[in-house]
Write an enzyme that holds these catalytic residues in place. Structure first.
Site, PDB file in Angstrom:
ATOM      1  N   LYS A  67       9.352  -7.931   0.125  1.00 28.17           N
ATOM      2  CA  LYS A  67      10.119  -6.677   0.219  1.00 28.17           C
ATOM      3  C   LYS A  67      10.640  -6.501   1.643  1.00 28.17           C
ATOM      4  O   LYS A  67       9.919  -6.796   2.607  1.00 28.17           O
ATOM      5  CB  LYS A  67       9.216  -5.495  -0.169  1.00 28.17           C
ATOM      6  CG  LYS A  67       9.941  -4.164  -0.225  1.00 28.17           C
ATOM      7  CD  LYS A  67       9.001  -3.053  -0.670  1.00 28.17           C
ATOM      8  CE  LYS A  67       9.695  -1.726  -0.802  1.00 28.17           C
ATOM      9  NZ  LYS A  67       8.775  -0.649  -1.243  1.00 28.17           N
ATOM     10  N   SER A 142      10.425   1.970  -5.146  1.00 32.79           N
ATOM     11  CA  SER A 142      11.398   1.381  -4.250  1.00 32.79           C
ATOM     12  C   SER A 142      11.343  -0.157  -4.184  1.00 32.79           C
ATOM     13  O   SER A 142      12.278  -0.773  -3.691  1.00 32.79           O
ATOM     14  CB  SER A 142      11.186   1.930  -2.833  1.00 32.79           C
ATOM     15  OG  SER A 142       9.909   1.576  -2.352  1.00 32.79           O
ATOM     16  N   SER A 166       5.610   2.823  -5.786  1.00 29.30           N
ATOM     17  CA  SER A 166       6.728   1.888  -5.579  1.00 29.30           C
ATOM     18  C   SER A 166       6.447   0.438  -5.959  1.00 29.30           C
ATOM     19  O   SER A 166       7.353  -0.388  -5.901  1.00 29.30           O
ATOM     20  CB  SER A 166       7.185   1.945  -4.125  1.00 29.30           C
ATOM     21  OG  SER A 166       7.957   3.084  -3.905  1.00 29.30           O
TER      22      SER A 166
END
Lengths: 493, 82
Positions: A67, A142, A166
């Protein structure tokens, strides 16, 4: 997870990633490190050929995405924000460094909502990642790029971060496994901070065993993060038996609490039905299911947003145009103008709204009414989970109240988006671990069925138990899994 | 206080959104929290301990300076303050 022919596999996955990086594809990545991953894969190939395989780490040749909120030395790290468009960190996040030491192949940086603030990946300043199951829908957020990359067969595993759901919500939207570890299990050093008392780094993968193998590598104390735990780290892959070795009732004696507030109003019918079916399946495996209430859980969402935005307003004060990132003073060459203009132009609407709300919640005259009170509610929620977990070994509920949203449906309605976090944020407030594992589809009869995950939640540092339950479920629940048509040409990985 | 410039359009767009959200926060006022200690951090017996504040030299200074948007020689350059 060890890969015997890493270069061949890396090439195949990179081709898949490149195909999906084009505008019509899933677009999981912000940055793909093509040359470096081929060189590393060739190096591992060579070491295996030379008979030096025993020196390789446990993730040798395993292609991973990270990420973009996690710092990668020498590889651009944007956190999904224009503010850091040209930022190349001089160091690795501890979790990334540990994966490199384990010889993973770093394919690139996965898309996310800017500074991890969002539930759809539409608040990324780069592009929208699409859901591999239905490209008119979001992958969640996210960590949407991390979940989509696994679902689309571009990576074997990825790292995400979970501040209020997330990892678990995008895992559910994309039908992959996600682990949100106990707060402190994995170092936050090098994770671009959103809300430091809530942020957790964790893995996403196609199957439970792969996610557990990654968790093995990234867990453990780190002197660079004072909140990282010194607790012993078990081998999270130990005792994960394949289906053919399991007894007929492998969960005999396990007490599972079905969280009642997670199964009623506000949860889509298809999600409740899929989770109900998962519960019946767990019962058939010998588990004892009980109805459980987690006191004060419904207060979690407003308390979470007060605390997360407050912490964000402090953490994001560092983006001032002076030490790194975007710098734009505008016409007035003054310090205040530099701060205001840099932040005004470099941060997107969602990030600015959250900073403004957090600044308000922390301001003199309001701090007791908002911030302190939210911390007191946090104590109540923590106590609520503690009480519920006295009665049972693990808790279960859906990982998200709906399947994946259509693109554009919540991005302009922040309050609706925040309320959708109701099933995940409570656990972050309590600092407890969970494993999200696919449990079926919202509507099997639809032309595009959408995946749904259950989350199996537990006591602090009890990830091993959650992983075992999730693994038994995964090995025995044929109805729960599938691969999106869009990536079937890549083959099962 | 947040040191963020906002446009007139942003003020117009966000005013109601932020009012709605802050209004939603207000449900916390109805919770009985008398005698409840605030929790600043997540659960965990050993956590929350502060490490000693010991300065150490960072070896990779050049890489840090590399990221600085405005600099002169080895100094960070900022607009005139006084």
């Amino acid at each position: 997870m060890f890969q015997r022919r890493p270069l061949q596999l890396a090439t195949r996955l990179l081709n898949a990633a490149q195909r999906h990086t084009r505008s019509a594809g899933v677009q999981s990545f912000i940055t793909v490190d093509d040359d470096q991953v081929r060189r590393s894969a060739a190096d591992i190939d060579e070491r295996i050929r030379a008979g030096d395989g025993s020196s390789l780490g446990p993730l040798a040749g395993v292609v991973m995405g990270i990420k973009d909120t996690l710092c990668t030395q020498g590889l651009r790290t944007t956190a999904g924000s224009r503010m850091l468009e040209n930022y190349t960190p001089p160091y690795d996040a501890t979790s990334v460094g540990r994966l490199r030491k384990a010889d993973m192949l770093l394919a690139g940086k996965c898309n996310c909502d800017a500074f991890a603030m969002g539930s759809t990946t539409e608040a990324s300043d780069y592009h929208v990642t699409r859901n591999p199951w239905d490209q008119n829908r979001v992958p969640g957020g996210s960590s949407g790029g991390s979940a989509a990359a696994v679902a689309a067969g571009q990576c074997i595993a990825t790292l995400g971060s979970d501040t209020g759901g997330s990892i678990r919500q995008p895992a559910s939207f994309c039908g992959v496994v996600g682990i949100k570890p106990t707060y402190g299990r994995v170092s936050r050093y090098g994770l671009i901070a959103y809300a430091s008392s809530l942020d957790c780094v964790g893995p996403l993968a196609r199957c439970v065993e792969d996610a557990a193998a990654v968790l093995n590598v990234i867990s453990g104390h780190d002197k660079a993060d004072a909140t990282s735990s010194t607790q012993d780290i078990p081998d999270f892959t130990q005792g994960l038996e394949p289906r053919e070795s399991l007894q007929s009732r492998p969960l005999q004696g396990v007490r599972i609490g079905v969280v009642q507030q997670m199964m009623g109003e506000g949860v889509a019918e298809g999600v409740t039905a899929a989770v109900d079916r998962a519960c019946r399946h767990l019962e058939s495996l010998g588990a004892e299911l009980l109805e459980v209430v987690v006191p004060s859980l419904e207060l979690g969402t407003p308390a979470y947003y007060v605390l997360a935005t407050s912490e964000a307003s402090s953490n994001l004060a560092r983006y001032d145009g002076i030490r790194y990132g975007l710098s734009s003073a505008g016409e007035k060459q003054e310090l205040k103008a530099l701060y205001r203009n840099t932040r005004g132009t470099g941060l997107n609407a969602e990030v600015k709204r959250r900073i403004l709300m957090g600044t308000h919640a922390l301001s003199a005259g309001f701090i007791d009414a908002y911030y302190k009170r939210a911390q007191q509610v946090r104590t109540l929620i923590r106590q609520g989970f503690h009480d519920a977990l006295q009665q049972v070994d693990v808790l279960i509920g859906p990982a998200a109240p709906t399947p994946a949203f259509e693109l554009g449906t919540v991005i302009n309605d922040p309050l609706t988006m925040y309320k959708n976090d109701v099933l995940t944020v409570g656990l972050n407030l309590a600092g407890l671990p969970a494993v999200a594992v696919p449990c079926g589809f919202d509507d099997k009869t639809a032309s595009n069925p959408l995946p749904v995950c259950v989350q199996i939640m537990g006591r602090a540092f009890d990830e091993a138990r959650l992983i075992k339950v999730a693994h038994v479920f995964e090995q025995t629940a044929d109805f729960a899994f599938g691969i999106p048509d869009s990536c079937s040409q890549n083959g099962r990985i | 206080m947040a040191e963020i410039s906002v446009t007139d359009q942003e003020v117009e767009d966000w005013q109601h959104q932020i009012e709605d959200i802050v209004g939603w926060f207000d449900q916390l006022q109805a919770v009985d929290v008398s005698g409840v200690e605030p929790a600043a951090i997540a659960d965990g017996k050993e956590q929350g301990s502060l490490r000693p504040d010991v300065p150490r030299a960072y070896e990779n200074r050049d890489a840090i300076m590399e990221s600085v948007p405005n600099k002169e020689r080895s100094y960070v350059k900022v607009p005139k303050i006084m």
